[in-house]
Every structure is written in structure tokens, then in C-alpha cells.
Design a protein around this motif. Structure first.
Motif, PDB file in Angstrom:
ATOM      1  N   ILE A  79      54.263 -36.855  34.559  1.00 54.17           N
ATOM      2  CA  ILE A  79      54.676 -37.288  35.906  1.00 54.17           C
ATOM      3  C   ILE A  79      54.607 -38.813  36.078  1.00 54.17           C
ATOM      4  CG2 ILE A  79      54.046 -37.210  38.358  1.00 54.17           C
ATOM      5  CD1 ILE A  79      53.453 -34.249  37.984  1.00 54.17           C
ATOM      6  N   PRO A  80      53.484 -39.469  35.730  1.00 53.24           N
ATOM      7  CA  PRO A  80      53.443 -40.929  35.944  1.00 53.24           C
ATOM      8  C   PRO A  80      54.558 -41.641  35.186  1.00 53.24           C
ATOM      9  CG  PRO A  80      51.262 -40.089  35.432  1.00 53.24           C
ATOM     10  CD  PRO A  80      52.210 -38.971  35.183  1.00 53.24           C
ATOM     11  N   LEU A  81      54.893 -41.152  33.997  1.00 52.14           N
ATOM     12  CA  LEU A  81      55.954 -41.803  33.221  1.00 52.14           C
ATOM     13  C   LEU A  81      57.285 -41.708  33.944  1.00 52.14           C
ATOM     14  CD1 LEU A  81      55.015 -40.386  29.702  1.00 52.14           C
ATOM     15  CD2 LEU A  81      54.587 -42.688  30.574  1.00 52.14           C
ATOM     16  N   LEU A  82      57.537 -40.540  34.522  1.00 55.66           N
ATOM     17  CA  LEU A  82      58.836 -40.311  35.140  1.00 55.66           C
ATOM     18  C   LEU A  82      58.970 -40.956  36.512  1.00 55.66           C
ATOM     19  CD1 LEU A  82      59.219 -36.529  34.238  1.00 55.66           C
ATOM     20  CD2 LEU A  82      60.616 -38.397  33.357  1.00 55.66           C
ATOM     21  N   VAL A  83      57.882 -40.920  37.271  1.00 54.32           N
ATOM     22  CA  VAL A  83      57.992 -41.279  38.684  1.00 54.32           C
ATOM     23  C   VAL A  83      57.767 -42.772  38.931  1.00 54.32           C
ATOM     24  CG1 VAL A  83      55.599 -41.039  39.538  1.00 54.32           C
ATOM     25  CG2 VAL A  83      57.509 -40.130  40.884  1.00 54.32           C
ATOM     26  N   LEU A  84      57.284 -43.451  37.902  1.00 52.65           N
ATOM     27  CA  LEU A  84      56.852 -44.829  38.110  1.00 52.65           C
ATOM     28  C   LEU A  84      57.964 -45.724  38.683  1.00 52.65           C
ATOM     29  CD1 LEU A  84      54.529 -46.850  37.732  1.00 52.65           C
ATOM     30  CD2 LEU A  84      55.512 -47.393  35.509  1.00 52.65           C
ATOM     31  N   GLN A  85      59.126 -45.728  38.035  1.00 50.99           N
ATOM     32  CA  GLN A  85      60.190 -46.638  38.473  1.00 50.99           C
ATOM     33  C   GLN A  85      60.630 -46.344  39.896  1.00 50.99           C
ATOM     34  OE1 GLN A  85      62.748 -46.341  34.900  1.00 50.99           O
ATOM     35  NE2 GLN A  85      63.395 -48.389  35.511  1.00 50.99           N
ATOM     36  N   HIS A  86      60.755 -45.064  40.195  1.00 50.55           N
ATOM     37  CA  HIS A  86      61.190 -44.667  41.537  1.00 50.55           C
ATOM     38  C   HIS A  86      60.158 -45.133  42.577  1.00 50.55           C
ATOM     39  CE1 HIS A  86      63.121 -42.306  44.624  1.00 50.55           C
ATOM     40  NE2 HIS A  86      62.012 -41.604  44.842  1.00 50.55           N
ATOM     41  N   ALA A  87      58.875 -44.901  42.273  1.00 49.01           N
ATOM     42  CA  ALA A  87      57.823 -45.275  43.215  1.00 49.01           C
ATOM     43  C   ALA A  87      57.761 -46.790  43.382  1.00 49.01           C
ATOM     44  CB  ALA A  87      56.477 -44.741  42.719  1.00 49.01           C
ATOM     45  N   LEU A  88      57.895 -47.518  42.275  1.00 51.80           N
ATOM     46  CA  LEU A  88      57.851 -48.985  42.371  1.00 51.80           C
ATOM     47  C   LEU A  88      59.013 -49.505  43.207  1.00 51.80           C
ATOM     48  CD1 LEU A  88      56.888 -50.191  38.770  1.00 51.80           C
ATOM     49  CD2 LEU A  88      55.575 -50.508  40.867  1.00 51.80           C
ATOM     50  N   GLY A  89      60.200 -48.956  42.945  1.00 57.16           N
ATOM     51  CA  GLY A  89      61.393 -49.431  43.654  1.00 57.16           C
ATOM     52  C   GLY A  89      61.296 -49.165  45.138  1.00 57.16           C
ATOM     53  N   VAL A  90      60.809 -47.961  45.509  1.00 51.62           N
ATOM     54  CA  VAL A  90      60.816 -47.582  46.921  1.00 51.62           C
ATOM     55  C   VAL A  90      59.620 -48.178  47.658  1.00 51.62           C
ATOM     56  CG1 VAL A  90      60.688 -45.631  48.518  1.00 51.62           C
ATOM     57  CG2 VAL A  90      62.119 -45.478  46.480  1.00 51.62           C
TER      58      VAL A  90
END
Ligand code: FES
Length: 590
Positions: free
Chosen positions: A109-120
Motif C-alpha cells: 500500500i505505501p508504495l502504491l499510494v505515496l504519489q497520490h497522497a503526496l500530490g493531493v
């Protein structure tokens, strides 16, 4: 007063695992709530993008408030820190497929969600880039469908599956879970489906808006992912790279620490655990018995995965009892309701420091559905109960003079009359032995109530059978007679038998004595023979009935019994005399 003197460190250490589990569960529930609300919001896309964005305003109000931020990011930090801790503390990485799947999904999960969370979120807090649904839908589903789109789809599946498996592993040991499981499964399938459809519908609506108004696309580009001060996107990318590297380093650190611990443990000595089939497993001191079984590839029941919730891993310690460490509070909490004696321990919590011999008490293939049957009776527990035996008189003549159908009919009426009397009195009809029956009283009550119930059952049996004899007067040449024996004492209650043929029953001296007393009704030509101890424990005076002292095989002292012509003559509770309150010395086995 120093902190160290105020804190009970050993007690805290013993409670540690259960505290960790609670924090992990609580933080997991916060994260699941976030994902759940996220999916609900996505589902609004089936109405319109505007509905999605209105919903998102509420989401932002919740999760971007001070409390929401602490809950969400604190929950995330706690959940993943404790997951790492669990990987470290878990001695064996052998696990069931569902646990392995949950772990693999969780770690990704952290690998996948990181970019989305950082961007938003990070982009919003530090660069003032306020991404709303139209930006995200455009970027993910239209501009980058094969990178961001697929990644988002993976987050959908991975986060939801991980959460659902976690919930399932938590709830499956709860009583009655299987009743609600179908509804939960329906919700678990429907929600992500409608969320995904909502996201796709929303993307189509954004696409339509772009085609209808070119200025809309320009505005999207200006305020969306490309927005923010110069260098913002590069910085977000750099942060993402550092986070991924840190994550990989943390994982490497944990597995490195596991390796070091193994080396240290080897120097600390080992213990030997002997299993019923003769296998002996040598493991480092401090390893749990369940981990020892897993490490040796010995199947061992563990419905809750070793979290001290289900008790299915329980074992009886046959040798080495005196050298066991004391049970942890979590172990005491789950074993206490079973009435287990001190030799019964949870394999997942027991960490022997000396050689022991164990006997797993439940079959390794036990399932969650078996939970409802898991009670003290599964593994055997000592209990004071009253045992009642009832038997038909002259059954041979009954059989000889009738057609088989008539015999079965009459016997079933007999069992119905007797069984309903036993149940009405609070007992449990237990075994049907030929033309007789055994009943147990006191599996859920104290000794006094158990004995009162048994005597009440005897009175009701007399009444019910008198009714039956009246009803069958035309069928019977003479009324059906019967004999009842009642005794009480410590027995072992347990589920015995083979697979689906297993049933709860009682074994012990009191059972044999009760059966013997029933036999004595023929000798004394009476309807009921009761041991004195039953009347005394029940508080029902039996002093008016003839008393006998009998010698029963297995008892070291004679047993005082009362021969009662008719169970209907039994006095009611509450009429005891002072003399009747003298508690006799219970007969013991030789
Ligand atoms: S495995 Fe569930 S209590 Fe030990």
C-alpha cells in the motif's frame, strides 16, 4: 518518585502484546473508515462530478481538520509501525495464505499510494495546489490511463482487500459472525464496484466538459497537477523517491534485525517440545509453542492467527508444568471462561523456558464455523454436576409382545416424556442407552441448583410418565414402569466422539454411581434411588425416606442413599431441617 518505580514494568511487558494489538486494530479501523468514506464519495460519480466534489468538501472537512489529520496520519504511522513490529516479533514467517495475502497487500500500500497522497495532500498543504475530483479524474483516467490509471486501480483493489481481510480476521472469531458474514460480503463487493463505476462515470463527464469547452481543459492544466510554484512537482517527485528508499531501508532493517535475533537466540539456549505423536522439536527459548509448531511444520489450530482471541491453539501441558512461565493477562482473559485448569495453556502465548511435553486439544483443521461449538466442553473441564439415569422396567416383555413399529412408537413416547421433563427442570438429556437415558444437570449452574434440578426432573418424569400411561392405556397391557438413579459429584465434561458424531457428555465416578443407583431401584423395589449428597446439596430433606449404606466399586467409603417409592413423594425445595443441612463427607475414589 521516579518513573521506573511508578510503573510495573513486568506487568506492562506481559500486557504489551495485547496493547500493541489494540493499537493496531484501532489504527486499522481509522484507515478503513477513511477508505470506506473515500469509496462512498467515489460512488457519487454515478450521479455527477459535482456530487463527487460536494462530497469531497465534507471529506476534506473531516480529514483536513486538526483531529482528522492527526487521526489519519497518526493512524497510518501507528498501523505501519506496528505492522513492522509484528513482522519483527513474529518468530516464524510461516502463516496461512490469508494472512500472507493480507501482509503482502499491506506492505504494497505505501508504495502504491505515496504519489497520490503526496500530490493531493502534501501539494495542498505546502504548495497550495488544491486538487479536486475533476483534476484527479482527468490526470488519472484521461491523461495517464496506463500509469496513474492502473496504479489507482491497484490501490483500489489492494487497500480494500487488505482492509476487508483485516476486518475478517478480527471478526471471524466473534460469536455469530457467520450470521452477518454474507451481508458483509455483499457490502464488500458492492461498494468498490459502485466506487469504481462512479470514478469512471465521473471521468466521462469530465471528458464531456473538456470537449464542450476548451477553456475547461486549460483551467484544469493550470490549477491541477502542473500547478503550484516552479519546482513544486520536481520536489514532490524527490520526496516520493526518498520515501520509497526509506521504506525499503526500514524493511531491510527489520529483516536484518530478525537475522541478528536468531543468532543471539541460538546462543541463549534451546528447549525441547514433545508432541503426542512422539515428535520432538528443539527451538530457542522464548519462542511460543505455536511458532515452534509452525517452524517444525506441525499442523496446529490457530483460528485467530496467534492473537490470543480464539483459544483454538490451546494445549494441555503434560510434562514440565511446574517450570512454565505464568500466563499473560490476555491468556488468562480468554482461558478463564473455559474453566480450564492450569495445565491448559494457549500455544500462541506460551513461551517455555524449559523442556515440555504438550497435547494440542483441538484438531488443526478446526474452522471458524466451529467457534460456536467451542466451549469448556470441547477440551474437557471438571465440574460438579448431578447425573440422572432413568430406565424402563420390563422392557423385554414390552418388546416380545409387540410389532417393531409399536415398540419404537412406545419407546419414543417414553423418551419424549422423560426428555421434556428433564429439559423443563433445566437439565440436558445426554445419552439414550437402549431403553434408558442419562441426563446432566449443572453444566451452567452451581452445585445446589444442579441437584435441585435433578430432583425436580425426577418428579416431573413421574408425572409425565403417568400421563403417558394414561394416554396409552389401550395400547399397554400394564403401565410402563421405570427406575431413576440420581447422584452428584465432580465429573469431566467434554465433547467426545468422532467428527460430526462427537457430542458433549460426562465421564467420571458420579456417572457410574448414578447408573448403579438406577439399578438398585430394582433391588429396593422403588422408583427412585438418590444419594444423600444430592438432597443435602439441593437443600431438600430426604430424612423421611429409608436410608441405606451401600458399597460402590471405586468408592473408598460407603455411600448413603435414599430409596423413594415414588418420585412424586419428593418434598419441595425450602423445607430442609437443620439436620439435613449437615454436609456429608463426599465419598472419594480409592
Ligand atoms: S491462535 Fe488464537 S488464541 Fe492462540
Amino acid at each position: 518518585m521516579s518513573l521506573s518505580s511508578m510503573v510495573d514494568w513486568p506487568a506492562l511487558a506481559r500486557r504489551g502484546p495485547s496493547i500493541v494489538r489494540r493499537f493496531r486494530l484501532a489504527s486499522g479501523l481509522v484507515l478503513f473508515t477513511y477508505v470506506f468514506l473515500h469509496f462512498v464519495n467515489h460512488s457519487l460519480g454515478n450521479i455527477s462530478v459535482n456530487a463527487m466534489e460536494s462530497g469531497a468538501t465534507i471529506q476534506e472537512w473531516i480529514w483536513r481538520s486538526a483531529i482528522g489529520t492527526v487521526a489519519l496520519y497518526g493512524g497510518f504511522a501507528i498501523h505501519f509501525s506496528l505492522a513492522f513490529w509484528a513482522i519483527y516479533t513474529r518468530r516464524s514467517l510461516r502463516m496461512g495464505w490469508i494472512e500472507a495475502l493480507r501482509l503482502a497487500l499491506g506492505l504494497s500500500i505505501p508504495l502504491l499510494v505515496l504519489q497520490h497522497a503526496l500530490g493531493v495532500r502534501f501539494g495542498y498543504s505546502y504548495f497550495g495546489v488544491h486538487l479536486i475530483y475533476r483534476h484527479v479524474l482527468f490526470n488519472i483516467w484521461m491523461a495517464n490511463p496506463y500509469t496513474a490509471g492502473l496504479r489507482q486501480l491497484a490501490i483500489f483493489v489492494v487497500a480494500w482487500l487488505h482492509g476487508c481481510i483485516g476486518l475478517y480476521l478480527w471478526l471471524r472469531v466473534k460469536r455469530h459472525f457467520h450470521r452477518f458474514a454474507p451481508y458483509l460480503l455483499i457490502a464488500a463487493v458492492l461498494l468498490p464496484t459502485t466506487a469504481l463505476l462512479g470514478a469512471m462515470q465521473g471521468a466521462r463527464q469530465v471528458e464531456a466538459l473538456i470537449h464542450a469547452d476548451p477553456a475547461f481543459l486549460a483551467a484544469l492544466r493550470q490549477t491541477g497537477y502542473g500547478g503550484g510554484p516552479p519546482g513544486a512537482q520536481a520536489m514532490l517527485w524527490t520526496i516520493a523517491l526518498w520515501c520509497w528508499a526509506g521504506y525499503a531501508a526500514a524493511l531491510a532493517l527489520i529483516f536484518g534485525a530478525r537475522g541478528i535475533r536468531t543468532l543471539v537466540e541460538r546462543r541463549g539456549g534451546t528447549v525441547r517440545i514433545a508432541y503426542p505423536d512422539g515428535r520432538r522439536v528443539r527451538v530457542p527459548k522464548g519462542l511460543s509453542v505455536l511458532d515452534a509448531s509452525r517452524r517444525a511444520g506441525i499442523p496446529h489450530a490457530s483460528v485467530c492467527g496467534g492473537r490470543a482471541r480464539c483459544t483454538t491453539c490451546r494445549v494441555r501441558v503434560l510434562v514440565g508444568l511446574e517450570r512454565l512461565p505464568p500466563p499473560s493477562p490476555a491468556e488468562i482473559r480468554v482461558l478463564a471462561p473455559l474453566g480450564a485448569d492450569r495445565a491448559v495453556r494457549l500455544a500462541c502465548q506460551l513461551k517455555p523456558m524449559a523442556d515440555i511435553s504438550i497435547w494440542p486439544l483441538l484438531p488443526p483443521e478446526i474452522t471458524v464455523r466451529d467457534q460456536d461449538r467451542l466451549s469448556l466442553t470441547e477440551t474437557g473441564a471438571e465440574r460438579f454436576v448431578a447425573i440422572l439415569f432413568v430406565d424402563i422396567r420390563s422392557s423385554t416383555q414390552l418388546v416380545e409382545s409387540r410389532l417393531p413399529y409399536d415398540v419404537v412408537f412406545i419407546l419414543n413416547r417414553f423418551f419424549e416424556a422423560v426428555g421434556s421433563a428433564i429439559i423443563a427442570a433445566g437439565g440436558k438429556p445426554n445419552q439414550f442407552i437402549g431403553d434408558g437415558m442419562m441426563a446432566i444437570f449443572g453444566t451452567d449452574t452451581d452445585a445446589a441448583e444442579a441437584c435441585r434440578q435433578a430432583l425436580e426432573a425426577a418428579r416431573l418424569i413421574d408425572w409425565h410418565l403417568a400421563e403417558m400411561n394414561r394416554a396409552l392405556a389401550n395400547e399397554l397391557q400394564r403401565p410402563i414402569g421405570f427406575g431413576i438413579g440420581v447422584h452428584a459429584g465432580e465429573v469431566i465434561i467434554g465433547t467426545m466422539g468422532y467428527r460430526e458424531h462427537a457430542q458433549m457428555t460426562a465421564i467420571g465416578e458420579a456417572v457410574h454411581v448414578a447408573s448403579r443407583l438406577q439399578d438398585l431401584t430394582k433391588e429396593y423395589r422403588c422408583q427412585l434411588v438418590v444419594s444423600e449428597v444430592v438432597g443435602t446439596a439441593a437443600g431438600i430433606p430426604l430424612g423421611d425416606f429409608p436410608s441405606h449404606e451401600i458399597q460402590v466399586r471405586g468408592l473408598s467409603v460407603p455411600l448413603t442413599i435414599r430409596a423413594i417409592d415414588s418420585a412424586a413423594m419428593l418434598p419441595s425445595p425450602g423445607t430442609e431441617t437443620e439436620e439435613d443441612n449437615v454436609v456429608p463427607i463426599y465419598a472419594r475414589s480409592t
